[in-house]
Structures are given as structure tokens and as C-alpha cells.
Design an enzyme around this catalytic site. Structure first.
Site, mmCIF file in Angstrom:
data_model
loop_
_atom_site.group_PDB
_atom_site.id
_atom_site.type_symbol
_atom_site.label_atom_id
_atom_site.label_comp_id
_atom_site.label_asym_id
_atom_site.label_seq_id
_atom_site.Cartn_x
_atom_site.Cartn_y
_atom_site.Cartn_z
ATOM 1 N N ASN A 112 53.574 -4.303 -9.510
ATOM 2 C CA ASN A 112 52.069 -4.025 -8.985
ATOM 3 C C ASN A 112 51.795 -5.140 -7.986
ATOM 4 O O ASN A 112 50.958 -5.037 -6.930
ATOM 5 C CB ASN A 112 50.887 -4.217 -10.125
ATOM 6 C CG ASN A 112 51.073 -3.202 -11.166
ATOM 7 O OD1 ASN A 112 51.546 -1.831 -10.544
ATOM 8 N ND2 ASN A 112 50.457 -2.977 -12.233
ATOM 9 N N GLU A 164 50.126 11.554 -9.198
ATOM 10 C CA GLU A 164 50.139 10.063 -9.728
ATOM 11 C C GLU A 164 48.743 9.805 -10.133
ATOM 12 O O GLU A 164 48.816 8.983 -11.478
ATOM 13 C CB GLU A 164 50.443 9.620 -8.531
ATOM 14 C CG GLU A 164 51.604 9.335 -7.722
ATOM 15 C CD GLU A 164 51.796 8.627 -6.472
ATOM 16 O OE1 GLU A 164 52.962 8.472 -5.981
ATOM 17 O OE2 GLU A 164 50.839 8.314 -6.012
ATOM 18 N N LYS A 216 16.757 32.201 -4.086
ATOM 19 C CA LYS A 216 18.193 32.380 -4.930
ATOM 20 C C LYS A 216 17.768 32.604 -6.488
ATOM 21 O O LYS A 216 17.164 31.808 -7.203
ATOM 22 C CB LYS A 216 18.999 31.310 -4.537
ATOM 23 C CG LYS A 216 20.330 31.084 -5.179
ATOM 24 C CD LYS A 216 21.250 30.030 -4.608
ATOM 25 C CE LYS A 216 22.661 30.096 -5.144
ATOM 26 N NZ LYS A 216 23.562 29.190 -4.556
ATOM 27 N N GLU A 263 23.492 28.961 4.048
ATOM 28 C CA GLU A 263 22.617 28.266 2.664
ATOM 29 C C GLU A 263 22.012 26.997 2.979
ATOM 30 O O GLU A 263 22.933 26.173 3.415
ATOM 31 C CB GLU A 263 23.422 28.700 1.541
ATOM 32 C CG GLU A 263 22.642 28.039 0.295
ATOM 33 C CD GLU A 263 23.436 28.130 -1.044
ATOM 34 O OE1 GLU A 263 22.882 28.022 -1.922
ATOM 35 O OE2 GLU A 263 24.607 28.485 -0.658
ATOM 36 N N LYS A 291 40.616 31.429 -1.756
ATOM 37 C CA LYS A 291 39.448 31.822 -2.130
ATOM 38 C C LYS A 291 38.941 33.029 -1.097
ATOM 39 O O LYS A 291 37.944 33.726 -1.699
ATOM 40 C CB LYS A 291 38.545 30.629 -2.239
ATOM 41 C CG LYS A 291 37.170 30.867 -2.550
ATOM 42 C CD LYS A 291 36.356 29.715 -2.695
ATOM 43 C CE LYS A 291 34.791 29.719 -3.231
ATOM 44 N NZ LYS A 291 34.420 28.590 -3.126
ATOM 45 N N LYS A 309 41.183 4.370 -13.706
ATOM 46 C CA LYS A 309 41.897 4.437 -12.504
ATOM 47 C C LYS A 309 41.095 5.591 -11.515
ATOM 48 O O LYS A 309 40.778 5.478 -10.387
ATOM 49 C CB LYS A 309 43.216 4.566 -12.475
ATOM 50 C CG LYS A 309 44.003 3.172 -12.879
ATOM 51 C CD LYS A 309 45.530 3.462 -12.644
ATOM 52 C CE LYS A 309 46.299 2.207 -12.840
ATOM 53 N NZ LYS A 309 47.855 2.205 -12.884
ATOM 54 N N SER A 366 29.650 28.077 0.448
ATOM 55 C CA SER A 366 31.068 28.238 -0.283
ATOM 56 C C SER A 366 32.088 27.436 0.053
ATOM 57 O O SER A 366 32.443 27.815 1.274
ATOM 58 C CB SER A 366 31.292 29.630 -0.303
ATOM 59 O OG SER A 366 32.329 29.933 -1.160
ATOM 60 N N CYS A 404 24.661 33.254 -1.620
ATOM 61 C CA CYS A 404 25.764 32.612 -2.285
ATOM 62 C C CYS A 404 26.037 33.068 -3.618
ATOM 63 O O CYS A 404 26.620 34.036 -4.033
ATOM 64 C CB CYS A 404 25.824 31.177 -2.076
ATOM 65 S SG CYS A 404 27.522 30.257 -2.028
ATOM 66 N N THR A 440 46.908 6.644 -0.059
ATOM 67 C CA THR A 440 47.951 7.442 -0.070
ATOM 68 C C THR A 440 48.423 8.145 -1.200
ATOM 69 O O THR A 440 49.431 8.737 -1.293
ATOM 70 C CB THR A 440 49.324 6.750 0.672
ATOM 71 O OG1 THR A 440 49.627 5.673 -0.252
ATOM 72 C CG2 THR A 440 49.007 6.471 1.893
#
Length: 670
Positions: A470, A499, A111, A44, A205, A628, A199, A172, A494
Site C-alpha cells: 500500500n 476492484e 408529471k 424535462e 437502454k 472504501k 433519461s 419521462c 484509475t
């Protein structure tokens, strides 16, 4: 018996990278010709790339896509090839597949069902085509040869008849809905349905795709061809490829996914007469359709009879593994990292390696990226795909590549310990990365001294805990950014999804980076994956025993004095519980009381009072920390629990914080 060789291609495209996209298309056509494939389905929107976003609105882009289509035309002599592109008709933009037959445009299938959920925003740019409608499109104003400007081509709900073989389309999303276009194509006697797709990968999936391909081929009595994009196309979504050819409910071909190649062609020889016989014998096929699909008969093309050959379903080998999720994670991430690096012209990666699970996971993935890439492409092929990376020009081994590919830095303060240092150093040495020990304690103490002088008081852990934690994380960012800038490398953040959900990360500290590759993965899974990689490895051959130094630890930020024995789970809650609450609250949209009831059932080992406290903590931290998540570096989309506010999970930065719902939980007696 009528044998036809038919296939699909997976292409590693990039939005608006016209020449490379075209070359991948031409190379796949040439490969299909070499394999004697007569009908080839390409993915597609493969001319433009799927992830062009609002650039789809640009008239210049629309015109260039049509120009490139006409440049592809001469290469389709004696073949049938479907090519995806956006097309303007009646001042609307449609997502179409052009069917090219023997060097000419036969028409454009449009489509009908647009993907508008999750990471998809197709209705923003495209108009869904109306069923049972066809029209004519021309290119009078385009910079193409005059002979093409004066012609009109059919567009819309079309079935193409080529040498007695009827070819239709499900593009699709068309195949993912209940009212599939294939149902109508069946009644019009379709022999082949092509599904050009974009996709994106998500865990498990593939099985869903297999079902709609196999069921489509069986229910519609057709040969069904599924072709998908490949690789990290535009930054966040990773496409796994996985061409499938099915006929009469049987999977005839399935390519191995997550290839590092620019393109891959997979074909199968099918007997069209078997499907015709199924139609003749079906009572549901007895009624002749009177309106709807327009049948376009294409002249001047005889489809060559194929020779019988043994078809090959390659994917079954590793998909049957007991470790399917670990394998999929490894393959998706390594391909995603490789493409992100080369398409951003970055010369390798820089990672702040703490010796903990998250950073260790990322550097292990980079090591596996090199292993997988060289294993598939060969050393020279791997280097060729990174031709801009001049430092790799003369390397002779994977080990040399790793010395140029990855720089790591352990950045201790007075609160860091020997355990994490040893884990970081052992892992870096095991994978062959450069390792630096950059002590940032004096910088940390310097900032503390500056602020103490300004406030005219001493900062203490009793009064200033969060600020003191911090600043240690933040002082680590400038040096690794500097290393990345010096090398022209990509700094990787990371942070993980667990988190991100509760804001347990320091903005401009461990969140610093141009890409956050594991921000879509929960901590519990990462820890499980690291144990798997240490002991079993990818396909039982790529193992990292040095990960034992990481896996023996309890996750800790190491930002408080060591006598406090700080751990992540003590600061938050058990990670497996946190992930369950997140899934219920964010993915399933459950309120605090509903989450508590569910957790009480799933985690009977904890007291009701403790579970209440943890659920309340989650909802409050979630609400306070959306800002954040808005600032996280781009992350890969890997499942339906992604928290990325730009592509999946939208939540207001400012909100009421579930206070009414929390009060209801606090007063609940159950």
C-alpha cells in the site's frame, strides 16, 4: 391529409446555469424555426437542469425558473414549444412541462409518476400529480412583468387543443409504467403526445426507449415525440440525447446520440390524418370519456401546413454495429469526460499511467474524446467550447491539443518492470500525451525507513506484505496531484468496478483523483474493450495499435518483488468469475449459497472447493470494504450494476459480514 412538422431538441444543460441553459433553449427554438418545425418538445426540467438535488427546495430557485420561463416566452411567436421546469402549487413542488403557444403560456402539464429508483430521487423533491385533477396557478409574488402576475394558468392533467390538434404529455417516467397517461389521452382523442425526458444513459437502454415510443404511437394512434437531455449534466449521470419522432407505429426520426454540441434539433413531417383514421376504425375508441383530462382550447394560433419531406433515421447506422457495447461505452465516456472537464473549468487531465489496463483505458478515452470532439465540432468549434482553456488558443491540430490536454506519469518502484514501462511509454507516445517517468522508489524506501526506525525492527514481506504494497501505491499520489495542481487539471482515479467490489485498491493511492471515470465498469469488459480498440477501433477509423503492449500482459499491481510473479487474478480470483459473483450477490441480492450454486453451473471448469473459497472471499471482502466505496471519487453511471453508494447501491459500512450465510455455504455438501 394534414401534414405537420414536429420535433424535439436535446440540450446539454447544467444545474442552475441559468444563462447558458436559457441560451441553449433559445438556440434550439431558433433552429426549430429555421427547420420550419411548428411543435417543439424540449427536455424535462431543462430550465433549471434535472440534477439540482436539494436546491429544488430553494424558493429563490423556484422563482428564477419562472422568471426564465417568461424570458423565453417572446421567442415562441408562431410556434408551440414545451419547456420543463419545477413549479410550486398549493405549497408543493411539481415537475411540470409548460406549453408555450405563440408567445403565451397555455398551461402546465404535471408529471404523474415520479422516478424514485436507481439513481433517481424525484419523490424527495416533487409531489406526483393526481390523475383527473386540474387547478389554477398564478405568479403574484414573482419578479415578472405585471401583465403576467395577475393571470391564472391551468395546471395538472391537461390536453391542449391548438387549431384542432390535441396535444398531451407523458413526462419521462410516465411512459415507463403500466398505467401510462397516454391510455387516457388516447380516449380523449389526442393527436400528439410529447415526452420531455431526462433519461440517463445505460447500456442497451435505447432499445427500451424505442419500444415505448413506437408502441405509444401505435397503441394510442398518435404522433409521439421523445426529447432527452444531452451530456454530463451534473457529474455522474450521462445523458445520450436521442430525439425520436414516431407516428402510427413507425419511427419517423431518430437523432444520433452522444453529440458534443450544446443542442441539436430533430424533426419529422407527419400526417395527422393517418392516426385519426386509426381511431375512427378502432373499436376501443368508440366510448366517449366523461371525466378526467381537462381539454384546454388555445386560441390565436394556426398551425402551418408542412410540406412533405423525406424523414431521416440517422441512429441506425452505428447502432447496427456488431460492437454496440464498445461503441456505447466509448461515446458515453468521451462525452462524459469532455463535459466534466469543461463544466469544472479544468485544463485537461493528469493520469498516473502504469502501463496496465485501467490507466491505459482512461488515456485512450481522452484521446478518443479529442478525436470525436474535433471530428464533430471542428478544431475551432472544439476550442471555442473550451474558451477558458487559454493554452489551446493558438493550437493548430489535434496533436497539439493532446500535448496540452493530457499529462501522464509512470511512477516505478524497485518492483516495477520494463514491460509495464514500455507499454506506458509506447501508448503515451502513440496518443501524443506528455509522458513523465517519475521514479518514487526513494520516497517509498524513505517511508519504510522512518517506520522501521519507529518500530525498531525491519519490515519484511512475510510479516508486512499489505503495508509494503500500500505504501508504494500511496507515494505515487502526491506527485500526480502536484502536476494536476500546477496545470489546473483534473486528476483521474484509475480504479474499476471489479476492484471496488472487493476493495482491491489502495485508498489515497490508485483511488486518488477528482473523478473516477471507469469505477462503474468491470475489469473483464475493460480488457475486452482495449483489444477491440487496438484491432477494430471506433467506427473502424480510430484504432490504437500501441495497445498491444498493454493487451499482451496479465493485469498486475506490481507491488511485490518481481520474483513473486504477482497478478491481480492470483490475488483475487478470475475476473470473469468475480464479475459474475458480483452481479449475483449485489445486483440480484443472492446469498453465498445461492451464488455458489449459480457459479457451479456457470464455471464447471473449477472444483467445488475452489468455487466455495472464491465465493466466500468475495462476500468477506465486499463487507469489509464498503468504507472504501464510500470514499471513491465520483464515477459515471453506465449500467444497472453500479456500486456507487451515493446514487445506486447502498450498503452499511459496518455489518455482520454474511457470517451466518457463509457458514451455511461452508457446510453445504453439494
Amino acid at each position: 391529409m394534414r401534414l405537420l412538422k414536429i420535433g424535439g431538441a436535446e440540450l446539454n444543460q447544467t444545474p442552475m446555469d441559468w444563462e447558458r441553459n436559457k441560451q441553449n433553449i433559445l438556440d434550439s427554438i431558433a433552429e426549430a424555426r429555421k427547420q420550419q418545425i411548428s411543435v417543439l418538445c424540449l427536455p424535462e426540467l431543462c430550465i433549471t437542469g434535472y440534477g439540482c438535488e436539494d436546491a429544488f427546495y430553494a424558493q429563490g430557485m423556484q422563482h428564477t425558473a419562472v422568471e426564465v420561463l417568461h424570458e423565453i416566452l417572446p421567442h415562441t411567436k408562431d410556434m408551440v414549444v414545451s419547456v420543463g421546469l419545477p413549479l410550486v402549487y398549493q405549497n408543493r413542488i411539481f415537475n411540470t412541462a409548460a406549453l408555450l403557444v405563440n408567445g403565451k403560456i397555455a398551461g402546465f402539464a404535471a408529471k404523474r409518476f415520479l422516478a424514485g429508483n436507481g439513481i433517481h430521487y424525484e419523490p424527495r423533491w416533487f409531489t406526483p400529480w393526481t390523475a383527473n385533477v386540474t387547478g389554477k396557478v398564478s405568479f403574484e409574488d414573482y419578479a415578472i412583468e405585471e401583465q403576467y402576475r395577475t393571470q391564472e394558468y391551468p395546471i395538472g392533467d391537461i390536453l391542449f387543443d391548438i387549431d384542432g390538434v390535441r396535444i398531451g404529455f407523458e413526462i419521462c417516467e410516465d411512459a415507463w409504467v403500466a398505467d401510462r397517461p397516454g391510455q387516457k389521452l388516447y380516449h380523449y382523442g389526442a393527436d400528439v403526445i410529447l415526452n420531455p425526458s431526462a433519461s440517463h444513459f445505460a447500456f442497451d437502454k435505447l432499445e427500451t426507449r424505442k419500444r415505448f415510443v413506437l408502441e405509444g404511437s401505435r397503441a394510442f394512434s398518435v404522433t409521439y415525440v421523445y426529447a432527452n437531455l444531452l451530456g454530463n449534466e451534473a457529474g455522474r449521470a450521462i445523458y445520450d440525447g436521442g430525439v425520436m419522432v414516431a407516428s402510427a407505429g413507425k419511427l419517423e426520426a431518430l437523432s444520433e446520440r452522444f453529440s458534443f454540441k450544446n443542442y441539436k434539433v430533430t424533426g419529422a413531417v407527419v400526417d395527422l390524418s393517418v392516426n385519426k383514421l386509426e381511431k375512427f376504425q378502432s373499436s376501443s375508441f368508440s366510448q366517449v370519456s366523461q371525466e378526467g383530462v381537462e381539454v384546454i382550447r388555445v386560441k390565436d394560433m394556426d398551425l402551418p401546413e408542412a410540406q412533405f419531406e423525406q424523414n431521416h433515421v440517422s441512429e441506425a447506422v452505428w447502432e447496427s454495429s456488431d460492437y454496440i457495447l464498445e461503441e456505447e461505452f466509448c461515446r458515453a465516456e468521451t462525452l462524459g469526460l469532455f463535459d466534466y472537464m469543461r463544466k469544472s473549468y479544468s485544463r485537461g487531465f493528469v493520469v498516473s499511467l502504469s502501463g496496465g489496463a485501467d490507466s491505459s483505458c482512461i488515456v485512450s478515452l481522452i484521446w478518443l474524446m479529442v478525436k470525436r470532439g474535433v471530428n464533430e465540432l471542428g478544431l475551432e468549434g472544439f476550442k471555442e467550447k473550451l474558451g477558458y482553456f487559454s493554452q489551446l488558443k493558438d493550437v493548430k491540430s489535434e496533436e497539439e491539443i493532446m500535448r496540452h490536454m493530457l499529462v501522464t506519469a509512470y511512477q516505478p518502484t524497485e518492483n516495477s518492470g520494463e514491460v509495464t514501462y514500455n507499454a506506458a511509454k509506447q501508448l503515451a507516445n502513440a496518443i501524443g500525451a506528455l509522458f513523465h517517468n517519475l521514479n518514487v522508489n526513494e520516497i517509498f524506501k524513505g517511508y519504510v525507513g522512518i517506520v522501521e526506525g519507529a518500530l525498531d525492527r525491519e519490515l519484511t514481506w512475510e510479516q508486512d506484505d499489505l503495508a509494503l504494497q500500500n505504501i508504494q501505491a500511496r507515494v505515487r499520489a502526491p506527485s500526480v496531484w502536484m502536476l494536476a495542481n500546477i496545470r489546473g487539471a483534473l486528476l483521474l482515479s484509475t480504479s474499476n468496478r471489479s476492484e471496488a467490489a472487493v476493495g482491491y485498491a489502495t485508498m489515497d493511492g490508485d483511488t486518488s483523483g477528482g473523478l473516477s471515470p471507469i469505477a462503474g465498469i468491470d475489469k473483464a469488459f475493460l480488457r475486452q474493450w482495449l483489444v477491440w480498440l487496438e484491432k477494430n477501433g471506433v467506427q473502424r477509423q480510430f484504432t490504437l495499435p500501441a495497445l498491444k503492449y498493454v493487451n499482451e500482459q496479465q493485469p498486475t499491481a506490481e507491488l511485490r518483488p518481481q520474483e513473486s510473479k504477482q497478478t491481480d487474478e492470483a490475488d483475487l480470483m478470475p475476473y470473469d468469475l468475480l464479475d459474475e459473483i458480483e452481479g449475483a450477490a449485489i445486483r440480484d441480492k443472492q446469498m453465498p449459497l445461492e451464488c455458489y450454486r449459480l457459479m457451479k453451473f456457470k464455471f464447471p471448469q473449477y472444483s467445488p472447493e475452489q468455487l466455495k473459497a472464491w465465493v466466500i472471499r468475495f462476500f468477506r471482502l465486499w463487507s469489509r470494504n464498503q468504507w472504501k466505496r464510500e470514499r471513491y471519487a465520483p464515477s459515471f453511471h453506465l449500467d444497472d450494476k453500479n456500486l456507487d453508494p451515493k446514487t445506486w447501491c447502498r450498503f452499511p459500512i459496518l455489518s455482520g459480514g454474511f457470517e451466518r450465510e457463509i457458514k451455511r455455504l461452508e457446510t453445504y455438501k453439494g
